[in-house]
Design a protein around this motif. Sequence first.
Motif, PDB file in Angstrom:
ATOM      1  N   PHE A  32       1.019  -1.751  -0.030  1.00 20.25           N
ATOM      2  CA  PHE A  32      -0.282  -0.120  -0.426  1.00 20.25           C
ATOM      3  C   PHE A  32       0.864   1.394  -0.759  1.00 20.25           C
ATOM      4  O   PHE A  32       0.079   2.100   0.201  1.00 20.25           O
ATOM      5  CB  PHE A  32      -0.729   0.046   1.225  1.00 20.25           C
ATOM      6  CG  PHE A  32      -2.530  -0.674   0.804  1.00 20.25           C
ATOM      7  CD1 PHE A  32      -3.150   0.452   0.859  1.00 20.25           C
ATOM      8  CD2 PHE A  32      -2.284  -2.239   0.420  1.00 20.25           C
ATOM      9  CE1 PHE A  32      -5.016  -1.034   0.519  1.00 20.25           C
ATOM     10  CE2 PHE A  32      -3.541  -2.341   0.536  1.00 20.25           C
ATOM     11  CZ  PHE A  32      -4.751  -1.313   0.116  1.00 20.25           C
ATOM     12  N   GLY A  33       2.308   1.449  -0.025  1.00 19.75           N
ATOM     13  CA  GLY A  33       3.165   2.210  -0.042  1.00 19.75           C
ATOM     14  C   GLY A  33       3.375   2.526   1.412  1.00 19.75           C
ATOM     15  O   GLY A  33       3.699   4.322   1.424  1.00 19.75           O
ATOM     16  N   TYR A  34       3.452   3.083   2.233  1.00 21.35           N
ATOM     17  CA  TYR A  34       3.432   2.918   3.489  1.00 21.35           C
ATOM     18  C   TYR A  34       5.192   3.429   3.676  1.00 21.35           C
ATOM     19  O   TYR A  34       5.030   1.814   3.299  1.00 21.35           O
ATOM     20  CB  TYR A  34       3.495   1.630   5.074  1.00 21.35           C
ATOM     21  CG  TYR A  34       1.567   2.312   5.265  1.00 21.35           C
ATOM     22  CD1 TYR A  34       1.221   2.762   6.090  1.00 21.35           C
ATOM     23  CD2 TYR A  34       1.125   1.441   4.427  1.00 21.35           C
ATOM     24  CE1 TYR A  34      -0.350   2.906   6.339  1.00 21.35           C
ATOM     25  CE2 TYR A  34      -0.126   1.471   4.841  1.00 21.35           C
ATOM     26  CZ  TYR A  34      -0.903   2.116   5.992  1.00 21.35           C
ATOM     27  OH  TYR A  34      -2.476   2.431   6.254  1.00 21.35           O
ATOM     28  N   ASP A  35       5.574   3.857   3.906  1.00 22.01           N
ATOM     29  CA  ASP A  35       7.251   3.213   4.765  1.00 22.01           C
ATOM     30  C   ASP A  35       6.574   3.107   6.109  1.00 22.01           C
ATOM     31  O   ASP A  35       6.084   3.474   7.240  1.00 22.01           O
ATOM     32  CB  ASP A  35       7.888   4.651   4.604  1.00 22.01           C
ATOM     33  CG  ASP A  35       7.435   6.038   5.494  1.00 22.01           C
ATOM     34  OD1 ASP A  35       6.609   6.124   6.108  1.00 22.01           O
ATOM     35  OD2 ASP A  35       7.913   7.444   4.393  1.00 22.01           O
ATOM     36  N   LEU A  36       8.292   3.193   7.138  1.00 30.38           N
ATOM     37  CA  LEU A  36       7.893   2.813   8.513  1.00 30.38           C
ATOM     38  C   LEU A  36       7.372   3.777   9.221  1.00 30.38           C
ATOM     39  O   LEU A  36       6.622   4.023  10.528  1.00 30.38           O
ATOM     40  CB  LEU A  36       9.330   2.573   9.210  1.00 30.38           C
ATOM     41  CG  LEU A  36       9.571   2.746  10.817  1.00 30.38           C
ATOM     42  CD1 LEU A  36       8.575   1.459  11.049  1.00 30.38           C
ATOM     43  CD2 LEU A  36      11.209   2.074  11.305  1.00 30.38           C
ATOM     44  N   PRO A  37       7.676   5.053   8.766  1.00 33.02           N
ATOM     45  CA  PRO A  37       6.767   6.912  10.067  1.00 33.02           C
ATOM     46  C   PRO A  37       5.257   6.472   9.781  1.00 33.02           C
ATOM     47  O   PRO A  37       4.864   6.091  11.149  1.00 33.02           O
ATOM     48  CB  PRO A  37       7.486   7.404   9.269  1.00 33.02           C
ATOM     49  CG  PRO A  37       9.382   7.308   9.068  1.00 33.02           C
ATOM     50  CD  PRO A  37       8.451   6.061   8.118  1.00 33.02           C
ATOM     51  N   THR A  38       4.742   6.142   8.447  1.00 32.37           N
ATOM     52  CA  THR A  38       3.642   6.456   8.009  1.00 32.37           C
ATOM     53  C   THR A  38       2.551   5.360   8.256  1.00 32.37           C
ATOM     54  O   THR A  38       1.486   6.022   9.321  1.00 32.37           O
ATOM     55  CB  THR A  38       3.148   6.260   6.419  1.00 32.37           C
ATOM     56  OG1 THR A  38       3.826   5.734   5.855  1.00 32.37           O
ATOM     57  CG2 THR A  38       3.565   7.820   6.160  1.00 32.37           C
ATOM     58  N   SER A  39       3.720   3.566   8.956  1.00 29.88           N
ATOM     59  CA  SER A  39       2.813   3.302   9.392  1.00 29.88           C
ATOM     60  C   SER A  39       2.288   2.899  10.246  1.00 29.88           C
ATOM     61  O   SER A  39       1.600   3.153  11.271  1.00 29.88           O
ATOM     62  CB  SER A  39       3.240   1.999   9.353  1.00 29.88           C
ATOM     63  OG  SER A  39       4.956   2.013   9.464  1.00 29.88           O
ATOM     64  N   ILE A  40       3.444   3.664  11.846  1.00 30.84           N
ATOM     65  CA  ILE A  40       3.330   3.339  13.057  1.00 30.84           C
ATOM     66  C   ILE A  40       2.012   4.833  13.200  1.00 30.84           C
ATOM     67  O   ILE A  40       1.404   4.559  14.499  1.00 30.84           O
ATOM     68  CB  ILE A  40       4.851   4.003  13.506  1.00 30.84           C
ATOM     69  CG1 ILE A  40       5.761   2.750  14.033  1.00 30.84           C
ATOM     70  CG2 ILE A  40       4.726   4.583  15.004  1.00 30.84           C
ATOM     71  CD1 ILE A  40       7.049   2.948  13.717  1.00 30.84           C
ATOM     72  N   ALA A  41       1.883   5.794  12.191  1.00 33.50           N
ATOM     73  CA  ALA A  41       0.843   6.823  13.089  1.00 33.50           C
ATOM     74  C   ALA A  41      -0.334   6.541  12.882  1.00 33.50           C
ATOM     75  O   ALA A  41      -0.689   6.566  13.779  1.00 33.50           O
ATOM     76  CB  ALA A  41       1.679   7.903  12.006  1.00 33.50           C
ATOM     77  N   ASP A  42      -0.512   5.679  12.200  1.00 32.76           N
ATOM     78  CA  ASP A  42      -1.889   4.749  11.033  1.00 32.76           C
ATOM     79  C   ASP A  42      -1.605   4.040  12.676  1.00 32.76           C
ATOM     80  O   ASP A  42      -2.952   4.024  12.845  1.00 32.76           O
ATOM     81  CB  ASP A  42      -1.837   4.006   9.997  1.00 32.76           C
ATOM     82  CG  ASP A  42      -2.633   4.093   9.522  1.00 32.76           C
ATOM     83  OD1 ASP A  42      -4.184   4.493  10.359  1.00 32.76           O
ATOM     84  OD2 ASP A  42      -2.869   3.985   8.205  1.00 32.76           O
ATOM     85  N   LEU A  43      -0.939   3.313  13.463  1.00 30.13           N
ATOM     86  CA  LEU A  43      -1.217   2.637  14.706  1.00 30.13           C
ATOM     87  C   LEU A  43      -1.597   3.895  15.896  1.00 30.13           C
ATOM     88  O   LEU A  43      -2.581   4.060  16.556  1.00 30.13           O
ATOM     89  CB  LEU A  43       0.585   1.852  15.199  1.00 30.13           C
ATOM     90  CG  LEU A  43       0.365   0.676  14.221  1.00 30.13           C
ATOM     91  CD1 LEU A  43       1.772  -0.470  15.097  1.00 30.13           C
ATOM     92  CD2 LEU A  43      -0.690  -0.425  13.876  1.00 30.13           C
ATOM     93  N   ILE A  44      -0.646   4.477  15.768  1.00 32.75           N
ATOM     94  CA  ILE A  44      -1.589   5.508  17.280  1.00 32.75           C
ATOM     95  C   ILE A  44      -3.144   6.624  16.411  1.00 32.75           C
ATOM     96  O   ILE A  44      -3.521   6.973  17.593  1.00 32.75           O
ATOM     97  CB  ILE A  44      -0.055   6.186  17.287  1.00 32.75           C
ATOM     98  CG1 ILE A  44       1.183   6.191  16.990  1.00 32.75           C
ATOM     99  CG2 ILE A  44      -0.509   8.017  17.828  1.00 32.75           C
ATOM    100  CD1 ILE A  44       2.148   7.186  17.609  1.00 32.75           C
TER     101      ILE A  44
END
Length: 387
Positions: A32-44
């Motif tokens: 889906f094009g996530y990188d590490l920072p955006t993926s963790i922001a989604d969890l938050i």
Amino acid sequence: MEKDNEIKNTDACDFDIAAPDAGAMIESLRAFGYDLPTSIADLIDNSISAGAKNIWLKFYWNGENSILSLKDDGCGMSESELVRAMRPGSRSPLEERDPEDLGRFGLGLKTASFSQCRKLTVATRSTGQNIAIRCWDIDQVVKTGEWRLLKMTIKNMDSYFSDLEKMEHGTTVLWENIDRIVINTKVDSKRDHKLFLERVDSVKYHLAMVFHRFLERGRLKIWINDRPVEPWDPFLKNIKATQLLNEESLDITRKIFINPYVLPHHSKIDDETHNSAAGPKGWNAQQGFYVYRNERLIVTGSWLGLGFKKEEHYKLARIQVDIPNSMDCEWEIDVRKSIARPPTFLREDLKRIARLTRERAADVYRHRGKVIARASASNFVYVWEKR
């Protein structure tokens, strides 16, 4: 009546059940094009929606066996709620959501996690309930060809989830086999370890920016490896030389609030403040619109395809835009919540505001921060005619 007949005719048609292949589908969800920072922001986002006040992120370095965990003190979930939350597409984006909800597609937890790891485990407890644990193991799904959501017990995962036993409610997310982050790394390699720590820093800077309004107001605290994340304010609101040109409210059916800021010239602030205000991408890249959805930053410096270029003379122009989550469709918010496109009926207003803000920013840039004399005693500088 005609519509009812159409439905009946459709129901009467022969059909095949074309269920997606589980292994192929779950591998596709990783792209889906996530990188590490955006993926963790989604969890938050999920933690905030659960009412969390504190979030603890842990990065454990161990080469290819490194893991990542996120723990929050939100309301937690019952076992049935956990199973639903772990299901891909757990909620339709067409469902009406709470005005404060940061979610949208019912995919964030899964797609954000799968983009970085091959094994996702979630443990949770709500008040008065036992701890419930479920696990997605991509390798197991591929091997069996079935959507097998694994049941785990606290005995299996005690070292990672033991903190939950001491909490009245909360949730812990565990990423294992984080192949997109540490593939081909060695635990004793200084170079690999340094790269891992740089990735941790990139997460810190991203979270400081995306959730800065939550952090500034004390609504949320985030720790990364026991160190607090400090908010990063793109607009330098606490600096006297910052100019707020004038708040504008575009009241259609739902209000959109726009605050154009012109940041101080370098000569008006100290070097530390200037370097910090440059942001993760640098002064030129950070100019433009900052789009917030329920105070969560979606777009971090962009002219939103309105025909403006990022140029040196306009680097002090930053415009805050607040939209409600009820306008997700109009703004074409994507799954990662990192892209927004303004609807057609707003483009001319946004162009007008951008043009005037850029002009004022260019004046400040060229005059080394000289404050332009105001024509009135108003607290605000009205750069367009107010009607």
